[in-house]
Motif scaffolding. Structure first.
Motif, PDB file in Angstrom:
ATOM      1  N   ALA A 157       0.800  -1.222   0.000  1.00  0.00           N
ATOM      2  CA  ALA A 157       0.000   0.000   0.000  1.00  0.00           C
ATOM      3  C   ALA A 157       0.834   1.273   0.000  1.00  0.00           C
ATOM      4  O   ALA A 157       0.400   2.294  -0.543  1.00  0.00           O
ATOM      5  CB  ALA A 157      -0.927   0.006   1.217  1.00  0.00           C
ATOM      6  N   GLU A 204     -14.287   0.877   1.807  1.00  0.00           N
ATOM      7  CA  GLU A 204     -15.209   0.392   0.776  1.00  0.00           C
ATOM      8  C   GLU A 204     -15.291  -1.123   0.891  1.00  0.00           C
ATOM      9  O   GLU A 204     -14.261  -1.795   0.945  1.00  0.00           O
ATOM     10  CB  GLU A 204     -14.714   0.762  -0.622  1.00  0.00           C
ATOM     11  N   PRO A 222      -3.829   2.899   0.066  1.00  0.00           N
ATOM     12  CA  PRO A 222      -4.933   2.017   0.486  1.00  0.00           C
ATOM     13  C   PRO A 222      -4.537   0.543   0.551  1.00  0.00           C
ATOM     14  O   PRO A 222      -3.780   0.051  -0.285  1.00  0.00           O
ATOM     15  CB  PRO A 222      -5.971   2.244  -0.609  1.00  0.00           C
ATOM     16  N   TRP A 223      -5.073  -0.141   1.562  1.00  0.00           N
ATOM     17  CA  TRP A 223      -5.092  -1.599   1.513  1.00  0.00           C
ATOM     18  C   TRP A 223      -6.142  -2.017   0.492  1.00  0.00           C
ATOM     19  O   TRP A 223      -7.270  -1.515   0.513  1.00  0.00           O
ATOM     20  CB  TRP A 223      -5.523  -2.164   2.852  1.00  0.00           C
ATOM     21  N   ARG A 224      -5.829  -2.971  -0.351  1.00  0.00           N
ATOM     22  CA  ARG A 224      -6.792  -3.567  -1.276  1.00  0.00           C
ATOM     23  C   ARG A 224      -6.818  -5.063  -0.980  1.00  0.00           C
ATOM     24  O   ARG A 224      -5.909  -5.796  -1.350  1.00  0.00           O
ATOM     25  CB  ARG A 224      -6.411  -3.288  -2.731  1.00  0.00           C
ATOM     26  N   THR A 271      -8.130  -9.902   6.136  1.00  0.00           N
ATOM     27  CA  THR A 271      -9.455  -9.298   6.041  1.00  0.00           C
ATOM     28  C   THR A 271     -10.335  -9.724   7.205  1.00  0.00           C
ATOM     29  O   THR A 271     -11.035  -8.897   7.812  1.00  0.00           O
ATOM     30  CB  THR A 271     -10.134  -9.681   4.712  1.00  0.00           C
ATOM     31  N   LEU A 297     -14.515  -8.076  -1.158  1.00  0.00           N
ATOM     32  CA  LEU A 297     -13.399  -7.189  -1.475  1.00  0.00           C
ATOM     33  C   LEU A 297     -13.482  -5.974  -0.558  1.00  0.00           C
ATOM     34  O   LEU A 297     -14.557  -5.387  -0.386  1.00  0.00           O
ATOM     35  CB  LEU A 297     -13.458  -6.737  -2.930  1.00  0.00           C
ATOM     36  N   VAL A 326     -11.501  -2.237   0.543  1.00  0.00           N
ATOM     37  CA  VAL A 326     -10.473  -1.207   0.374  1.00  0.00           C
ATOM     38  C   VAL A 326     -10.484  -0.362   1.643  1.00  0.00           C
ATOM     39  O   VAL A 326     -11.498   0.255   1.979  1.00  0.00           O
ATOM     40  CB  VAL A 326     -10.731  -0.316  -0.855  1.00  0.00           C
ATOM     41  N   HIS A 383      -8.789   2.790   3.197  1.00  0.00           N
ATOM     42  CA  HIS A 383      -7.995   3.922   2.746  1.00  0.00           C
ATOM     43  C   HIS A 383      -7.075   4.433   3.849  1.00  0.00           C
ATOM     44  O   HIS A 383      -7.473   4.545   5.016  1.00  0.00           O
ATOM     45  CB  HIS A 383      -8.912   5.042   2.253  1.00  0.00           C
TER      46      HIS A 383
END
Length: 279
Positions: free
Chosen positions: A21, A159, A213-215, A224, A263, A265, A267
């Motif tokens: 990130a 998100e 951001p982490w994705r 997660t 998924l 995200v 930030h």
């Protein structure tokens, strides 16, 4: 400094996500500054505040050239020992890395303690500080004319895909928890990067802020799931009335995570502050 405990297991779980990130576009101006402002000893002296297990050093040392001495600061002696053993180079041009562990209150640094320091850095720290502590850090670093790179500070935006009706309410409660008063200290939480950029700029530093951001997808399911538990748990601590709905929400989200269909995200922002004109 009264901060949440960070276990080695959690720090190890998040290390690869942090590394992916961080805003690499901040490295070129940092390298250019360090090349123009050589350390009196001929190598870089880098102070890592709240170093944890040393993940920042493992990421950054190989992206900067020349010999480096990393001075590691943390309140936990076990983490300090692990960090000192885990940052071993080489640097970007094959030079050696040495480490020094210092158990010290990072909210009380002064310009004299930073004398000879090339760079002050930290990861996932800013949002745990108060406005007064950030002011003190900016004052010490700008007076000592240190470069500063502060990464992975929560930005107050999350998100989740697919969306859920409770996402917004959980996120708002979490952000309020991040801004809580603890031990008489009001934490900056998601306001940290904006406040930090402003106070450094006020003192004449050249400041850049970039997203980091982490994705998180199916390949980061373990991280997660652990993040979800902490995110929802903090929201419920802030707003106990959420608990009945949040229990079912967390179960749904963990099921999606296990199925590889969620998924996320998360930030963050990175802040680079370089000394202004010569005095």
């Amino acid at each position: 400094m009264d901060t949440a405990e960070f276990t080695p297991e959690w720090l190890a779980l998040r290390e690869s996500a942090d590394a992916a990130a961080r805003a690499r576009e901040l490295l070129d101006p940092l390298r250019a500054h360090l090349a123009d402002a050589p350390s009196p000893g001929g190598g870089l002296v880098i102070r890592d505040l709240g170093c944890g297990t040393g993940s920042m050093g493992r990421w950054l040392a190989r992206r900067l050239p020349g010999p480096q001495c990393w001075i590691l600061h943390d309140r936990d002696p076990a983490l300090l020992a692990r960090a000192a053993a885990g940052i071993n180079g080489p640097t970007g041009d094959g030079s050696p890395v040495t480490t020094v562990a210092e158990r010290r209150d990072i909210t009380r640094l002064d310009p004299g303690q930073l004398a000879g320091t090339s760079l002050v850095t930290a990861s996932a720290l800013l949002d745990l500080l108060t406005a007064d502590e950030v002011n003190g850090l900016a004052e010490a670093c700008t007076r000592a004319r240190c470069a500063v790179l502060l990464t992975i500070s929560v930005a107050g935006r999350v998100e989740l895909h697919p969306a859920d009706p409770l996402d917004t309410e959980i996120a708002a409660a979490f952000d309020d928890h991040q801004r809580r008063v603890t031990g008489g200290r009001r934490l900056l939480g998601p306001d940290a990067a904006v406040v930090t950029a402003a106070v450094f700029a006020h003192r004449g530093a050249r400041v850049q802020v970039r997203p980091s951001p982490w994705r998180l997808g199916a390949d980061q399911a373990a991280l997660t799931a652990e993040w979800l538990r902490g995110w929802v748990g903090a929201a419920c601590e802030q707003r106990p009335d959420l608990v009945p709905r949040a229990r079912d929400y967390l179960r749904r989200r963990l099921d999606e995570c296990a199925a590889g269909t969620l998924l996320v995200v998360v930030h963050h922002d990175d802040v680079l502050a370089l000394p202004g004109g010569r005095r």
